[in-house]
Design a protein around this motif. Structure first.
Motif, short mmCIF file in Angstrom:
data_model
loop_
_atom_site.label_atom_id
_atom_site.label_comp_id
_atom_site.label_asym_id
_atom_site.label_seq_id
_atom_site.Cartn_x
_atom_site.Cartn_y
_atom_site.Cartn_z
N ALA A 360 18.22 22.19 -7.49
CA ALA A 360 17.64 20.87 -7.76
C ALA A 360 17.99 20.43 -9.17
CB ALA A 360 16.12 20.95 -7.62
N GLU A 361 17.87 19.13 -9.37
CA GLU A 361 17.96 18.60 -10.74
C GLU A 361 16.55 18.18 -11.15
OE1 GLU A 361 20.64 15.30 -11.42
OE2 GLU A 361 20.08 15.19 -13.55
N ALA A 362 16.15 18.59 -12.36
CA ALA A 362 14.83 18.19 -12.86
C ALA A 362 14.96 16.82 -13.49
CB ALA A 362 14.36 19.20 -13.90
N VAL A 420 19.01 20.85 -15.77
CA VAL A 420 18.19 20.11 -16.74
C VAL A 420 19.11 19.21 -17.57
CG1 VAL A 420 16.82 20.40 -18.84
CG2 VAL A 420 16.44 21.91 -16.90
N ASN A 421 18.71 17.96 -17.74
CA ASN A 421 19.50 17.04 -18.56
C ASN A 421 19.21 17.28 -20.04
OD1 ASN A 421 20.74 15.00 -16.57
ND2 ASN A 421 18.62 15.23 -15.90
N VAL A 422 20.27 17.30 -20.82
CA VAL A 422 20.09 17.54 -22.26
C VAL A 422 20.59 16.31 -23.02
CG1 VAL A 422 20.84 18.96 -24.18
CG2 VAL A 422 20.36 20.02 -21.97
N LEU A 452 22.69 23.38 -17.45
CA LEU A 452 22.43 22.28 -18.39
C LEU A 452 23.41 21.16 -18.09
CD1 LEU A 452 21.96 24.31 -21.69
CD2 LEU A 452 20.21 23.47 -20.11
N GLU A 453 22.90 19.94 -18.08
CA GLU A 453 23.77 18.78 -17.85
C GLU A 453 23.97 18.04 -19.16
OE1 GLU A 453 22.63 16.22 -14.67
OE2 GLU A 453 22.63 17.84 -13.18
N ILE A 454 25.22 17.93 -19.56
CA ILE A 454 25.51 17.16 -20.77
C ILE A 454 26.44 16.01 -20.38
CG2 ILE A 454 25.25 19.15 -22.29
CD1 ILE A 454 28.34 19.23 -22.41
N LEU A 482 29.08 18.65 -16.50
CA LEU A 482 29.37 17.41 -17.20
C LEU A 482 28.86 16.27 -16.31
CD1 LEU A 482 30.68 16.62 -19.87
CD2 LEU A 482 32.78 16.19 -18.62
N ASP A 483 27.81 15.61 -16.79
CA ASP A 483 27.09 14.59 -16.01
C ASP A 483 27.80 13.24 -16.11
OD1 ASP A 483 25.09 13.53 -14.47
OD2 ASP A 483 23.48 13.85 -15.93
N ASP A 484 27.54 12.38 -15.16
CA ASP A 484 28.03 10.99 -15.18
C ASP A 484 29.53 10.93 -15.43
OD1 ASP A 484 25.35 10.55 -14.95
OD2 ASP A 484 25.07 9.94 -17.04
N LEU A 503 31.63 19.48 -12.63
CA LEU A 503 31.78 18.06 -12.96
C LEU A 503 30.89 17.30 -12.01
CD1 LEU A 503 35.61 17.29 -13.29
CD2 LEU A 503 33.93 17.57 -15.12
N LYS A 504 30.10 16.36 -12.53
CA LYS A 504 29.30 15.52 -11.63
C LYS A 504 29.89 14.12 -11.61
CE LYS A 504 24.81 16.09 -11.06
NZ LYS A 504 23.34 16.12 -11.32
N ILE A 505 30.44 13.75 -10.48
CA ILE A 505 31.03 12.41 -10.36
C ILE A 505 29.91 11.38 -10.45
CG2 ILE A 505 32.41 10.84 -8.94
CD1 ILE A 505 33.37 13.22 -7.36
#
Ligand code: C2E
Ligand code: MG
Ligand code: MG
Length: 582
Positions: A360-362, A420-422, A452-454, A482-484, A503-505
């Protein structure tokens, strides 16, 4: 006190010549050879003796000055009244002390501290004047430099924020008398971070110096150009007339001039470059305006200008004031919310190609007492700007680690990972890595389940620091996404240097699948590139079956989106997970 006619002092360079003299005179003789310059005159002010230090300070040998008046040292820079006052004090009080600017024999000027005492006989007639001098030129220039640094930026030598505030204060007073308008402009160089990151800080500094010089030349001498640190400059202009529309036109003209000056290509170390700038502008006329208020207005206008894209110009308007007040209120609420326990985490499932929930993503939510449940879009940016993101991000991290530890205790959830988004500010903290490891440790959570999502912009802001921290984290088992991805415009060469796992598209591409050909191409390219780099690729924002099938056919590894699950509270997440398993 010396009250008798002094005997002849020993000649310089004849040690031992004082033998036989009284103790008082031995002391006086020793003093005479001290570091202080000493000059003794008779009662009429004619020089009788000077010591070696005097010669060192003034350049005059005893033979040049004995028998003459010390007036010969004058630089002409003190007015006659200065000496009249000095002599008056000497007559009346027998003592004078002060600083003056004198001329060295070689013609140069030096600052000296002078201390003169009149020595009188029993009847009160002046027998001698004894002057001690010290050269305080260096001390004075050090003091001046310190004073200068208090009010100036050391890199560009421009006034700093404090000096600008002082001048703004004066301007407001002057304008309330004259009824004329003035303007405060806040200017931020576009893309400067990129220059710093790709060409180094030393190069970046030189660009700033050049930019400052160009702007200075574009302004009138009476305008103030200040540097606020970083790549932000401020300009204070006065005397824009009494008609608001005219003042606005003039101010916009100045903004255009500054921008034009920056846009002219310039040469630095065989590179040709030019700078763009975003400018925020506010007008003032002295009535009821406050320095702080004006600064915030200009700042808000600048944020607006930046949001318009490179090269934006934005005037502060009253409507923004309303926004400013709302922002202030939100900031106060935000500060209180953490202590009041109003934040909570939502969880959105992530699924593999076969539709199995793998983690999951928080996602942060704020249960606002009057406005209801708020998403991060309403407050994350403000939390970043105010620094609140640091305690808030830390709370998210700790909460997520606790959750992971709890999941690990149940058979059904033990395999789930949590992302978790950072935020940038959180990540840049020198102790970031330790904080993550401590949070894991305190909760007893498995680092291999934490992700960790950066974002791209965060990662590239300071590539070296990013790479180092990511390496340390990954060495401990924490993975990094790597988010977005795709929304920034960074070069692949940079991204390839990042130690990543996923990688998150970005969902903006996914949402346009499969009908928009550009998005189709981008998604294909990201998948090929990600896989080529040995990374997992995650698609976020998958809402339709068609999007899922398209992504799936291209080999996408992980899926996240409303089609599978919406972000929900912890209990609902567990219930949904249990239902799938049943
Ligand atoms: P993100 O990391 O890209 O998170 C995904 C966002 O997309 C979430 O919005 C999620 O609710 C939304 N989303 C998920 N599936 C779909 C879908 O199928 N369609 C659409 N249209 N949207 C979908 P949310 O929760 O509003 O979060 C927005 C952003 O706020 C996040 O973007 C993330 O950048 C930031 N954020 C969230 N939580 C945190 C946090 O704890 N710390 C920090 N620093 N940032 C956070
Ligand atoms: Mg995210
Ligand atoms: Mg995202």
């Amino acid at each position: 006190m010396l009250s008798r006619e002094p005997p002849a002092f020993p000649e310089p360079g004849l040690p031992g010549a004082t033998v036989g003299l009284g103790l008082e005179w031995q002391i006086a003789a020793a003093l005479f050879e001290s570091q202080l310059g000493i000059l003794v005159t008779d009662g009429q002010g004619v020089v009788q003796r000077v010591n070696r230090a005097f010669t060192r300070i003034t350049g005059y040998e005893p033979r040049d000055i004995v028998g003459r008046n010390p007036r010969m040292l004058r630089s002409g820079l003190q007015p006659p009244a200065f000496y009249t006052e000095m002599w008056r004090q000497l007559r009346e009080q027998g003592h004078w002390q002060g600083e003056l600017l004198n001329r060295h024999r070689d013609g140069s000027l030096y600052h000296e501290r002078l201390d003169v005492t009149a020595i009188r006989d029993a009847q009160g007639a002046v027998l001698h004047y004894v002057g001690t001098i010290s050269d305080i030129t260096r001390e004075k220039s050090a003091r001046a430099r310190i004073e200068h640094l208090r009010y100036h930026d050391p890199l560009t030598e421009l006034p700093n924020r404090s000096l600008l505030q002082d001048r703004l204060q004066h301007a407001l007073q002057a304008d309330s008398r004259s009824g004329e308008f003035g303007a405060l402009l806040l200017l931020d160089l576009d893309d400067f971070k990129n220059v710093n990151d790709s060409l180094g800080h030393a190069f970046g500094d030189r660009v700033l110096v050049q930019a400052a010089q160009r702007m200075r030349r574009a302004l009138r001498a009476e305008d103030t150009l200040a540097r606020f640190g970083g790549d932000t400059f401020a300009v204070l202009v006065e005397g824009l007339g009494r008609v608001p529309a005219q003042a606005a036109t003039l101010a916009a003209g100045i903004a255009a001039k500054l921008r034009h000056a920056l846009e002219q290509p310039f040469q630095l170390e065989a590179r040709t470059l030019s700078c763009g700038a975003s400018i925020g502008l506010t007008l003032f006329d002295g009535d009821s305006e406050q320095v702080d208020g004006l600064m915030r207005e200009a700042e808000l206008a600048m944020y607006r200008a930046k949001a318009q894209g490179p090269g934006g110009l934005c005037f502060f308007e009253q409507a923004m004031q309303v926004e400013l007040e709302a922002r202030n209120a939100l900031e106060a609420d935000l500060r209180a919310a953490l202590a009041a326990g109003e934040f909570l985490l939502y969880y959105q499932g992530q699924f593999d190609a076969r539709g199995r929930r793998i983690g999951a993503e928080a996602l942060l939510r704020w249960r606002h007492p009057s406005r209801g449940l708020l998403g991060p879009g309403c407050f994350i940016q403000l939390a970043e700007q105010t620094g609140l993101i640091e305690p808030l991000g830390q709370w998210v991290l700790e909460q997520a680690c606790d959750r992971l530890a709890a999941w690990a205790r149940e058979e059904a959830t033990r395999e789930l990972s949590l992302a978790v988004n950072v935020s940038a500010r959180q990540f840049r903290h020198a102790d970031f890595v330790q904080r993550v490891l401590q949070a894991l440790d305190a909760a007893g959570a498995d680092p291999r389940r934490l992700q960790l999502e950066i974002t791209e912009s965060l990662a590239l802001e300071n590539l070296q620091d990013t790479v180092r921290k990511l390496r340390e984290l990954r060495a401990c088992g924490v993975s990094v996404a790597l988010d977005d991805f795709g929304t920034g415009n960074s070069s692949l060469a940079y991204l390839a240097q990042l130690p990543l796992d996923q990688l998150k598209i970005d969902k903006s591409f996914v949402l346009e699948l499969p009908q928009d050909p550009t998005s189709v191409l981008i998604v294909q390219a990201v998948l090929a590139m990600g896989h080529g780099m040995g990374l997992q690729v995650v698609a976020e924002g998958v809402e339709t079956q068609a999007q899922y099938e398209h992504l799936s056919s291209l080999g996408c590894d992980v899926f996240q989106g409303y089609l599978f699950a919406r972000p929900v509270a912890q209990n609902d997440f567990l219930a949904a997970h249990a239902a799938r398993l049943a």
